[in-house]
Design a protein around this motif. Structure first.
Motif, short mmCIF file in Angstrom:
data_model
loop_
_atom_site.label_atom_id
_atom_site.label_comp_id
_atom_site.label_asym_id
_atom_site.label_seq_id
_atom_site.Cartn_x
_atom_site.Cartn_y
_atom_site.Cartn_z
N ALA A 75 0.83 -1.20 0.00
CA ALA A 75 0.00 0.00 0.00
C ALA A 75 0.87 1.26 0.00
O ALA A 75 1.95 1.27 0.59
N PRO A 76 0.41 2.32 -0.64
CA PRO A 76 1.16 3.58 -0.64
C PRO A 76 1.00 4.32 0.69
O PRO A 76 0.35 3.83 1.62
N ALA A 77 1.55 5.51 0.75
CA ALA A 77 1.49 6.32 1.96
C ALA A 77 0.05 6.71 2.29
O ALA A 77 -0.80 6.79 1.40
N PRO A 78 -0.24 6.97 3.58
CA PRO A 78 -1.59 7.35 3.97
C PRO A 78 -2.16 8.52 3.16
O PRO A 78 -3.34 8.51 2.81
N ARG A 79 -1.35 9.52 2.88
CA ARG A 79 -1.86 10.67 2.13
C ARG A 79 -2.36 10.25 0.75
O ARG A 79 -3.38 10.75 0.26
N THR A 80 -1.66 9.31 0.12
CA THR A 80 -2.08 8.82 -1.19
C THR A 80 -3.39 8.06 -1.10
O THR A 80 -4.27 8.19 -1.97
N LEU A 81 -3.54 7.27 -0.05
CA LEU A 81 -4.80 6.55 0.16
C LEU A 81 -5.95 7.53 0.36
O LEU A 81 -7.05 7.35 -0.19
N ASP A 82 -5.71 8.57 1.15
CA ASP A 82 -6.75 9.58 1.40
C ASP A 82 -7.14 10.30 0.12
O ASP A 82 -8.33 10.57 -0.12
N GLU A 83 -6.16 10.65 -0.70
CA GLU A 83 -6.44 11.36 -1.95
C GLU A 83 -7.32 10.53 -2.87
O GLU A 83 -8.26 11.05 -3.49
N ALA A 84 -7.03 9.23 -2.97
CA ALA A 84 -7.84 8.37 -3.82
C ALA A 84 -9.27 8.27 -3.29
O ALA A 84 -10.24 8.35 -4.05
N TRP A 85 -9.39 8.10 -1.98
CA TRP A 85 -10.72 7.98 -1.35
C TRP A 85 -11.54 9.24 -1.60
O TRP A 85 -12.72 9.17 -1.95
N CYS A 86 -10.92 10.40 -1.44
CA CYS A 86 -11.63 11.66 -1.65
C CYS A 86 -12.04 11.83 -3.11
O CYS A 86 -13.11 12.36 -3.41
N ALA A 87 -11.17 11.38 -4.03
CA ALA A 87 -11.45 11.52 -5.45
C ALA A 87 -12.64 10.68 -5.90
O ALA A 87 -13.40 11.08 -6.80
N LEU A 88 -12.83 9.52 -5.29
CA LEU A 88 -13.93 8.66 -5.71
C LEU A 88 -15.21 8.90 -4.91
O LEU A 88 -16.25 8.31 -5.21
N TRP A 89 -15.14 9.76 -3.90
CA TRP A 89 -16.32 10.03 -3.06
C TRP A 89 -17.53 10.49 -3.87
O TRP A 89 -18.66 10.06 -3.58
#
Length: 211
Positions: A75-89
């Motif tokens: 898995a990538p860094a937490p910030r990268t995970l957050d960015e993806a989650w926000c983008a697909l929201w």
């Protein structure tokens, strides 16, 4: 009878994500669940919730992060995970229903960190990694209690990332007897595997009904 499951692709800064929709016949809200850093949406708790909740009016969206879709093992860094989650929201909110964020382990952390900013109606945190195994001094409790929305933690009694009694008393928590970080229970546990999964689905159903 539930509507058929379908998969939706969603673009993010880190690549393509996939949303596996398990629609309710008469939905009143969406429960979006992300997976952990060591596995995907096939986790036993995620699949159990996707099977059980649609009949209760909850459409379940199991979200595959881009790194899993791309076949990467780390898995990538937490910030990268957050960015993806926000983008697909926006795709999760597209049905026009209240959306409850959630996930297991790393996915629960993502949900907690982003819930308030995205306008989530709650957070369902499965196997929240309160601390690394054997390192209770490295607590992530602040991340959990700062979610800013109603939050339910469902935690295995034997979870090395944080047993139920280690959580702050103000956290709403349902323990799963005998469960480890993946909610697996020993063969000689006080409850069987199906019973343990029923604890998870019953807790989620009851809590979501009260939101």
């Amino acid at each position: 009878m539930n509507s058929p499951m379908h998969v939706e692709k969603a673009g993010t800064p880190g690549g393509e994500a996939r949303i596996h929709w398990h629609p309710a016949p008469r939905p009143r809200l969406v429960l979006a669940l992300g997976h952990g850093a060591g596995g995907g949406i096939e986790a036993r708790d995620l699949t159990a919730l996707a099977a059980a909740l649609p009949e209760a009016g909850v459409s379940v969206a199991l979200v595959e992060q881009p790194w899993r879709v791309a076949g990467r093992k780390v898995a990538p860094a937490p910030r990268t995970l957050d960015e993806a989650w926000c983008a697909l929201w926006p795709a999760l909110a597209a049905p026009g229903l209240p959306v409850v964020a959630g996930g297991r382990s790393a996915g629960a952390r993502v949900a907690c960190r982003t819930a308030a900013g995205l306008g989530a109606h709650g957070v369902l945190a499965l196997s929240f990694p309160l601390h690394p195994p054997g390192r209770p001094e490295r607590s992530r409790a602040e991340e959990l209690v700062s979610a800013g929305v109603p939050t339910l933690v469902v935690q295995g009694a034997r979870d090395p990332f944080g047993r139920p009694e280690e959580f702050p008393s103000r956290v709403e928590l349902v323990p799963v007897p005998g469960g480890d970080h993946g909610f697996a229970v020993p063969k000689r546990s006080e409850v069987g595997q199906e019973e343990a999964l029923a604890v998870i689905t019953d807790a989620a159903r009851s809590w979501l009904a009260g939101l």
